[in-house]
Motif scaffolding. Structure first.
Motif, PDB file in Angstrom:
ATOM      1  N   PHE A 139     -41.047  -2.443 -54.775  1.00  0.00           N
ATOM      2  CA  PHE A 139     -39.592  -2.140 -55.123  1.00  0.00           C
ATOM      3  C   PHE A 139     -38.874  -3.549 -55.429  1.00  0.00           C
ATOM      4  CE2 PHE A 139     -39.849  -1.949 -50.671  1.00  0.00           C
ATOM      5  CZ  PHE A 139     -38.931  -2.963 -50.407  1.00  0.00           C
ATOM      6  N   ILE A 140     -37.560  -3.177 -56.281  1.00  0.00           N
ATOM      7  CA  ILE A 140     -36.790  -4.511 -56.241  1.00  0.00           C
ATOM      8  C   ILE A 140     -35.440  -4.189 -55.455  1.00  0.00           C
ATOM      9  CG2 ILE A 140     -35.438  -5.967 -57.453  1.00  0.00           C
ATOM     10  CD1 ILE A 140     -37.787  -5.199 -59.947  1.00  0.00           C
ATOM     11  N   ALA A 141     -35.076  -4.949 -54.678  1.00  0.00           N
ATOM     12  CA  ALA A 141     -33.793  -4.615 -54.080  1.00  0.00           C
ATOM     13  C   ALA A 141     -32.645  -5.651 -54.390  1.00  0.00           C
ATOM     14  CB  ALA A 141     -33.727  -4.354 -52.637  1.00  0.00           C
ATOM     15  N   TYR A 142     -31.373  -5.403 -54.888  1.00  0.00           N
ATOM     16  CA  TYR A 142     -30.514  -6.054 -55.023  1.00  0.00           C
ATOM     17  C   TYR A 142     -29.405  -6.123 -53.872  1.00  0.00           C
ATOM     18  CZ  TYR A 142     -32.320  -6.077 -59.710  1.00  0.00           C
ATOM     19  OH  TYR A 142     -33.294  -5.878 -60.881  1.00  0.00           O
TER      20      TYR A 142
ATOM     21  N   GLY B  77     -40.833  -6.351 -45.064  1.00  0.00           N
ATOM     22  CA  GLY B  77     -41.227  -5.988 -46.469  1.00  0.00           C
ATOM     23  C   GLY B  77     -41.096  -4.474 -46.794  1.00  0.00           C
ATOM     24  N   ARG B  78     -40.356  -3.463 -45.975  1.00  0.00           N
ATOM     25  CA  ARG B  78     -40.249  -2.157 -46.076  1.00  0.00           C
ATOM     26  C   ARG B  78     -39.039  -1.710 -46.951  1.00  0.00           C
ATOM     27  NH1 ARG B  78     -41.694   0.895 -40.858  1.00  0.00           N
ATOM     28  NH2 ARG B  78     -41.675   2.538 -42.383  1.00  0.00           N
ATOM     29  N   SER B  79     -38.942  -0.503 -47.451  1.00  0.00           N
ATOM     30  CA  SER B  79     -37.907  -0.131 -48.201  1.00  0.00           C
ATOM     31  C   SER B  79     -36.569  -0.104 -47.643  1.00  0.00           C
ATOM     32  CB  SER B  79     -38.130   1.211 -48.818  1.00  0.00           C
ATOM     33  OG  SER B  79     -37.152   1.847 -48.921  1.00  0.00           O
ATOM     34  N   PRO B  80     -35.619  -0.900 -47.986  1.00  0.00           N
ATOM     35  CA  PRO B  80     -34.258  -1.195 -47.230  1.00  0.00           C
ATOM     36  C   PRO B  80     -33.390   0.225 -47.035  1.00  0.00           C
ATOM     37  CG  PRO B  80     -34.181  -2.130 -49.485  1.00  0.00           C
ATOM     38  CD  PRO B  80     -35.780  -1.677 -49.212  1.00  0.00           C
ATOM     39  N   SER B  81     -33.806   1.225 -48.059  1.00  0.00           N
ATOM     40  CA  SER B  81     -33.036   2.257 -48.215  1.00  0.00           C
ATOM     41  C   SER B  81     -33.692   3.249 -46.891  1.00  0.00           C
ATOM     42  CB  SER B  81     -33.013   3.075 -49.431  1.00  0.00           C
ATOM     43  OG  SER B  81     -34.143   3.160 -49.955  1.00  0.00           O
ATOM     44  N   TYR B  82     -34.933   3.157 -46.825  1.00  0.00           N
ATOM     45  CA  TYR B  82     -35.506   3.985 -45.680  1.00  0.00           C
ATOM     46  C   TYR B  82     -34.950   3.421 -44.307  1.00  0.00           C
ATOM     47  CZ  TYR B  82     -38.905   5.531 -42.311  1.00  0.00           C
ATOM     48  OH  TYR B  82     -39.420   6.112 -41.267  1.00  0.00           O
ATOM     49  N   MET B  83     -34.999   1.907 -44.371  1.00  0.00           N
ATOM     50  CA  MET B  83     -34.899   1.190 -42.972  1.00  0.00           C
ATOM     51  C   MET B  83     -33.352   1.525 -42.627  1.00  0.00           C
ATOM     52  SD  MET B  83     -37.296  -0.943 -41.726  1.00  0.00           S
ATOM     53  CE  MET B  83     -38.451   0.599 -41.951  1.00  0.00           C
TER      54      MET B  83
ATOM     55  N   ILE C 120     -29.113  -6.306 -41.947  1.00  0.00           N
ATOM     56  CA  ILE C 120     -30.352  -6.439 -41.328  1.00  0.00           C
ATOM     57  C   ILE C 120     -31.577  -5.863 -42.189  1.00  0.00           C
ATOM     58  CG2 ILE C 120     -31.612  -5.090 -39.796  1.00  0.00           C
ATOM     59  CD1 ILE C 120     -29.179  -5.175 -37.976  1.00  0.00           C
ATOM     60  N   VAL C 121     -31.200  -4.761 -43.207  1.00  0.00           N
ATOM     61  CA  VAL C 121     -32.087  -4.269 -43.922  1.00  0.00           C
ATOM     62  C   VAL C 121     -32.351  -5.192 -45.206  1.00  0.00           C
ATOM     63  CG1 VAL C 121     -31.919  -1.976 -43.202  1.00  0.00           C
ATOM     64  CG2 VAL C 121     -30.931  -2.641 -45.247  1.00  0.00           C
ATOM     65  N   ALA C 122     -31.413  -5.806 -45.691  1.00  0.00           N
ATOM     66  CA  ALA C 122     -31.526  -6.886 -46.773  1.00  0.00           C
ATOM     67  C   ALA C 122     -32.766  -8.049 -46.255  1.00  0.00           C
ATOM     68  CB  ALA C 122     -30.316  -7.607 -46.977  1.00  0.00           C
ATOM     69  N   TYR C 123     -32.304  -8.309 -44.928  1.00  0.00           N
ATOM     70  CA  TYR C 123     -33.390  -9.323 -44.409  1.00  0.00           C
ATOM     71  C   TYR C 123     -34.802  -8.839 -44.225  1.00  0.00           C
ATOM     72  CZ  TYR C 123     -35.623 -12.556 -41.352  1.00  0.00           C
ATOM     73  OH  TYR C 123     -36.324 -13.310 -40.829  1.00  0.00           O
ATOM     74  N   THR C 124     -34.954  -7.560 -43.547  1.00  0.00           N
ATOM     75  CA  THR C 124     -36.217  -7.243 -43.354  1.00  0.00           C
ATOM     76  C   THR C 124     -37.012  -6.915 -44.592  1.00  0.00           C
ATOM     77  OG1 THR C 124     -35.520  -4.876 -43.036  1.00  0.00           O
ATOM     78  CG2 THR C 124     -35.584  -6.046 -41.127  1.00  0.00           C
ATOM     79  N   ALA C 125     -36.239  -6.451 -45.813  1.00  0.00           N
ATOM     80  CA  ALA C 125     -36.794  -6.115 -46.997  1.00  0.00           C
ATOM     81  C   ALA C 125     -37.074  -7.463 -47.599  1.00  0.00           C
ATOM     82  CB  ALA C 125     -35.948  -5.359 -48.081  1.00  0.00           C
ATOM     83  N   SER C 126     -36.801  -8.684 -47.424  1.00  0.00           N
ATOM     84  CA  SER C 126     -37.262  -9.961 -47.763  1.00  0.00           C
ATOM     85  C   SER C 126     -38.431 -10.489 -47.384  1.00  0.00           C
ATOM     86  CB  SER C 126     -35.966 -10.764 -47.911  1.00  0.00           C
ATOM     87  OG  SER C 126     -36.065 -11.391 -46.588  1.00  0.00           O
ATOM     88  N   LEU C 127     -38.774  -9.953 -46.106  1.00  0.00           N
ATOM     89  CA  LEU C 127     -40.041 -10.510 -45.730  1.00  0.00           C
ATOM     90  C   LEU C 127     -41.494 -10.199 -46.297  1.00  0.00           C
ATOM     91  CD1 LEU C 127     -38.865  -9.924 -41.819  1.00  0.00           C
ATOM     92  CD2 LEU C 127     -38.814 -12.264 -43.287  1.00  0.00           C
TER      93      LEU C 127
END
Ligand code: HEC
Length: 110
Positions: free
Chosen positions: A22-25, A60-66, A101-108
């Motif tokens: 996925f791509i997260a903005y 690296g997991r989906s930010p919306s799910y997190m 938090i989820v922006a950061y975790t998704a970026s890993l």
């Protein structure tokens, strides 16, 4: 204060291919703020937030799910055998904290 998440490849996502990403903005500055807000999380979630034993990975997991999980822990909707360990972590999180938090975790890297 929002995250827009879109499939990398719509056709593969429609086919439920979980190997496609996925791509997260995310809001400007949220990744750096999130890094600072997750320093204590590695104690349980492991180095690089890649999981530790039965404690799930966050990297690296989906930010919306997190975000949904953090919200559900906070409101008590998610209340499994191990969820109490997250109580203190989510107690004082604002919506802005959750986005950071989820922006950061998704970026890993997962
Ligand atoms: C004391 C240990 C502990 C700490 C510290 C901790 N967690 Fe957790 N976390 C857990 C456990 C255990 C679970 C699994 C709970 C369950 O299955 O209900 C979990 C689950 C999660 C989940 C849901 C993951 C999924 O796969 O559904 C998220 C998101 C999460 N934690 C984020 C965080 C963040 C962000 C921090 C730091 C601010 C943090 N955690 C700190 C123990 C911890």
């Amino acid at each position: 204060m929002r995250i827009v998440e879109t499939p990398e490849d719509l056709e593969r996502t429609k086919l439920r291919d979980d190997a496609t990403g996925f791509i997260a903005y995310v809001p400007t500055g949220s990744v750096a703020r999130g890094e600072a807000k997750t320093e204590g999380c590695t104690v349980c979630h492991g180095p690089g937030l890649r999981g530790l034993g039965p404690v799930p990975a966050l990297a690296g997991r989906s930010p919306s799910y997190m975000a949904r999980q953090l919200y559900d822990f906070q409101t008590g909707v998610r209340n499994g055998a191990w969820s109490d360990l997250m109580d203190a972590e989510v107690e004082d999180l604002s919506l802005g904290d959750i986005v950071d938090i989820v922006a950061y975790t998704a970026s890993l890297a997962p």
